[in-house]
Design a protein around this motif. Structure first.
Motif, mmCIF file in Angstrom:
data_model
loop_
_atom_site.group_PDB
_atom_site.id
_atom_site.type_symbol
_atom_site.label_atom_id
_atom_site.label_comp_id
_atom_site.label_asym_id
_atom_site.label_seq_id
_atom_site.Cartn_x
_atom_site.Cartn_y
_atom_site.Cartn_z
ATOM 1 N N SER A 155 0.843 -1.188 0.000
ATOM 2 C CA SER A 155 0.000 0.000 0.000
ATOM 3 C C SER A 155 0.879 1.240 0.000
ATOM 4 O O SER A 155 1.973 1.239 0.572
ATOM 5 C CB SER A 155 -0.914 0.011 1.232
ATOM 6 O OG SER A 155 -1.802 1.118 1.205
ATOM 7 N N ARG A 229 1.200 1.616 -5.723
ATOM 8 C CA ARG A 229 0.349 0.450 -5.954
ATOM 9 C C ARG A 229 -0.392 0.042 -4.683
ATOM 10 O O ARG A 229 0.100 0.229 -3.580
ATOM 11 C CB ARG A 229 1.212 -0.722 -6.445
ATOM 12 C CG ARG A 229 1.823 -0.472 -7.807
ATOM 13 C CD ARG A 229 2.930 -1.460 -8.134
ATOM 14 N NE ARG A 229 3.456 -1.198 -9.476
ATOM 15 C CZ ARG A 229 4.620 -1.637 -9.934
ATOM 16 N NH1 ARG A 229 5.387 -2.376 -9.149
ATOM 17 N NH2 ARG A 229 5.013 -1.352 -11.152
ATOM 18 N N LYS A 230 -1.583 -0.537 -4.884
ATOM 19 C CA LYS A 230 -2.364 -1.096 -3.789
ATOM 20 C C LYS A 230 -2.725 -2.527 -4.165
ATOM 21 O O LYS A 230 -3.592 -2.752 -5.016
ATOM 22 C CB LYS A 230 -3.643 -0.306 -3.540
ATOM 23 C CG LYS A 230 -3.431 1.083 -2.965
ATOM 24 C CD LYS A 230 -3.313 2.121 -4.028
ATOM 25 C CE LYS A 230 -3.231 3.507 -3.402
ATOM 26 N NZ LYS A 230 -2.866 4.539 -4.386
ATOM 27 N N GLY A 243 -7.894 1.670 -5.892
ATOM 28 C CA GLY A 243 -7.346 2.979 -5.549
ATOM 29 C C GLY A 243 -7.303 3.283 -4.077
ATOM 30 O O GLY A 243 -6.902 4.380 -3.677
ATOM 31 N N ASN A 245 -6.154 3.352 -0.255
ATOM 32 C CA ASN A 245 -5.129 3.162 0.748
ATOM 33 C C ASN A 245 -5.763 2.595 2.021
ATOM 34 O O ASN A 245 -6.976 2.399 2.095
ATOM 35 C CB ASN A 245 -4.457 4.500 1.068
ATOM 36 C CG ASN A 245 -3.680 5.060 -0.098
ATOM 37 O OD1 ASN A 245 -2.714 4.466 -0.557
ATOM 38 N ND2 ASN A 245 -4.095 6.229 -0.576
ATOM 39 N N SER A 419 -4.708 1.920 -9.579
ATOM 40 C CA SER A 419 -4.168 2.978 -8.724
ATOM 41 C C SER A 419 -3.814 4.260 -9.458
ATOM 42 O O SER A 419 -3.473 5.264 -8.824
ATOM 43 C CB SER A 419 -2.894 2.458 -8.031
ATOM 44 O OG SER A 419 -1.880 2.157 -8.981
ATOM 45 N N GLU A 432 2.819 2.084 -10.508
ATOM 46 C CA GLU A 432 1.368 1.926 -10.469
ATOM 47 C C GLU A 432 0.978 0.525 -10.935
ATOM 48 O O GLU A 432 1.738 -0.156 -11.628
ATOM 49 C CB GLU A 432 0.683 2.961 -11.381
ATOM 50 C CG GLU A 432 1.048 4.414 -11.114
ATOM 51 C CD GLU A 432 0.338 5.013 -9.921
ATOM 52 O OE1 GLU A 432 -0.491 4.311 -9.307
ATOM 53 O OE2 GLU A 432 0.607 6.185 -9.598
#
Length: 486
Positions: A155, A229-230, A243, A245, A419, A432
């Protein structure tokens, strides 16, 4: 040395100092000029950096060293990480894996994305939208709580608040019962919270680390290159991306003081392997530990109708991937394009392509927050709106509250979720991760979410833009000059 001799030496040094400073400036500015000419792709960017180096002695060269030189590309390619994980969970030579058959009208964008990414379009995936933290966080926490073998989590922001502590607790319990856990948090994103969550995770016994900490020795090289990136993967079978967090602001049912709307996705099927592979590459780059085979990867059986492919982007070998996919999707659009993004500062080519898309009869909707969490971004975005509105793009401003959602929909069956924001930081500097999805039902679900935003939004008009004060326009234009770095 006599007093008079010492005085003479000091005078000589004082006389030479301007000459030495001028020579240092000349050398640094020349080095910046040569490097920019050989490495920069855009004329305006090259001219800007060269001018700054010459017109701002030493300071301009220092800024170029900090912000203008990409060192990650050499490191990432040298490690050869992508080749190491290319075959995980798939055939031995995954680069030659055939694409799943897609709709004829999507053949062009499918071929383009395949050529750009080297990844196959995979059939048999299930992609479920999770609206706000109210749906995403409980689903993610349940998945960690039910993990049998492994949990990987990456995250940009992982706050030490009610949401973050809930994740720390369940991750620690998973690690304690024998599940292999790895957590990667961006070093800059980790500082959004007063208490460093990496330290809290380590204290709880969870293997965690920060991506590219901007220490003094690497401050100039990597301070501006962030992992946005997530991704979360449980047992190599269930993935989460989008998207969102990890922050209490997304958990709207708990009434946060600063609510943030957003969207995340639960993913099952063969494409989960790509999520895990992306995490494994970033983890190995950061720690040197290679995550291969069991318990990290699993052969996921087909479980849904979505054709999907991972699209990575970053200031390494993947640079410009997302931008090229976006341009290709706009070129293939026949009926409509819908964009939802919290930050909208695309380059001139993307702006012109959006205008041309609208002028050829495609309905283009751009949904932005009326007020983001960054006033400078709001000011910088406004000078672009006139040309978009004049060309027929429909720009909607949502509020109250900040909408952090990221969506890109084209026609009836294509979507890009993940993201990426529509700004220079996401498209040029950040790492990303997005999923390209082919599925009409998914697009209908996402369309409904866009319709909800449009229904409560204010449509920006040319008359409204014309009424802006001179002072406001000058302020916005001045901040807009910084748009490549915001």
């Amino acid at each position: 040395m006599t007093y008079s001799g010492l005085e003479a030496a000091l005078q000589l040094a004082q006389g030479l100092a301007p000459l030495l400073a001028s020579l240092l400036h000349l050398g640094c500015a020349t080095a910046v000029t040569v490097h920019a000419l050989l490495n920069k792709r855009q004329v305006e960017t090259t001219i800007g950096w060269i001018a700054l180096a010459w017109l701002a002695p030493l300071v301009g060269s220092l800024l170029y060293l900090m912000l203008g030189v990409n060192r990650i590309q050499r490191a990432g390619v040298a490690l050869g990480l992508k080749d190491k994980w290319r075959g995980e969970g798939r055939s031995a030579d995954a680069s030659k894996e055939a694409d799943a058959p897609c709709l004829p009208e999507l053949a062009g964008i499918n071929r383009l994305t395949r050529e750009i990414t080297g990844r196959a379009l995979l059939a048999g995936n299930a992609v479920t939208p999770l609206v706000q933290g109210d749906e995403a966080y409980p689903a993610m926490l349940r998945a960690i709580g039910g993990a049998r073998h492994s949990v990987t989590l990456m995250s940009y922001i992982f706050n030490d608040d009610a949401a973050g502590r809930a994740f720390v607790d369940v991750l620690a319990l998973a690690q304690a019962r024998g599940v292999q856990v790895r957590v990667l948090i961006d070093a800059v994103g980790a500082r959004y919270s007063r208490t460093n969550t990496v330290k809290r995770l380590r204290q709880a016994g969870v293997p965690a680390t920060a991506f590219l900490p901007p220490r003094l020795t690497r401050l100039l090289a990597q301070a501006n290159l962030r992992n946005h990136r997530k991704i979360m993967v449980v047992d190599g079978e269930l993935g989460f991306t989008g998207g969102m967090n990890i922050s209490a602001g997304h958990w709207l049912s708990k009434q946060p003081t600063q609510p943030i709307r957003c969207l995340h996705f639960a993913v099952r099927g063969p494409v989960v392997t790509d999520l895990q592979r992306t995490f494994a590459i970033d983890w190995a780059f950061t720690t040197g530990e290679a995550l291969h085979g069991s318990p990290w990867f699993a052969d996921s059986a087909p479980c849904g109708p979505v054709l999907a492919r991972g699209v990575t982007d970053g200031p390494d070998a993947d640079i410009d991937h997302m931008r090229q996919v976006i341009l290709g999707a706009l070129a293939t659009a026949q009926q409509r394009v819908r964009i939802v993004t919290p930050y909208f500062l695309p380059d001139e080519v993307l702006l012109t392509t959006l205008q041309v898309t609208a002028l050829r009869g495609v309905a283009v909707d751009i949904v932005l927050p009326a007020r983001s969490n960054l006033p400078l971004m709001d000011w910088a975005m406004r000078p672009q709106m006139g040309g978009l509105v004049d060309s027929g793009c429909r720009v909607y401003l949502t509020g109250p509250g900040f909408d952090h959602t990221k969506l890109f929909l084209v026609d009836d069956a294509w979507s890009l979720i993940g993201s990426t924001n529509w700004d220079a930081r996401s498209l040029r500097l950040n790492f990303e991760y997005n999923l390209e999805c082919h599925d009409a039902q998914l697009v209908r679900q996402l369309d409904a979410l866009v319709d909800e935003r449009v229904h409560i939004a204010h449509r920006l008009t040319a008359a409204e833009l014309a009424r802006q004060s001179l002072a406001g326009r000058v302020r916005d234009r001045l901040v807009w000059l910084l748009s490549p770095y915001l």
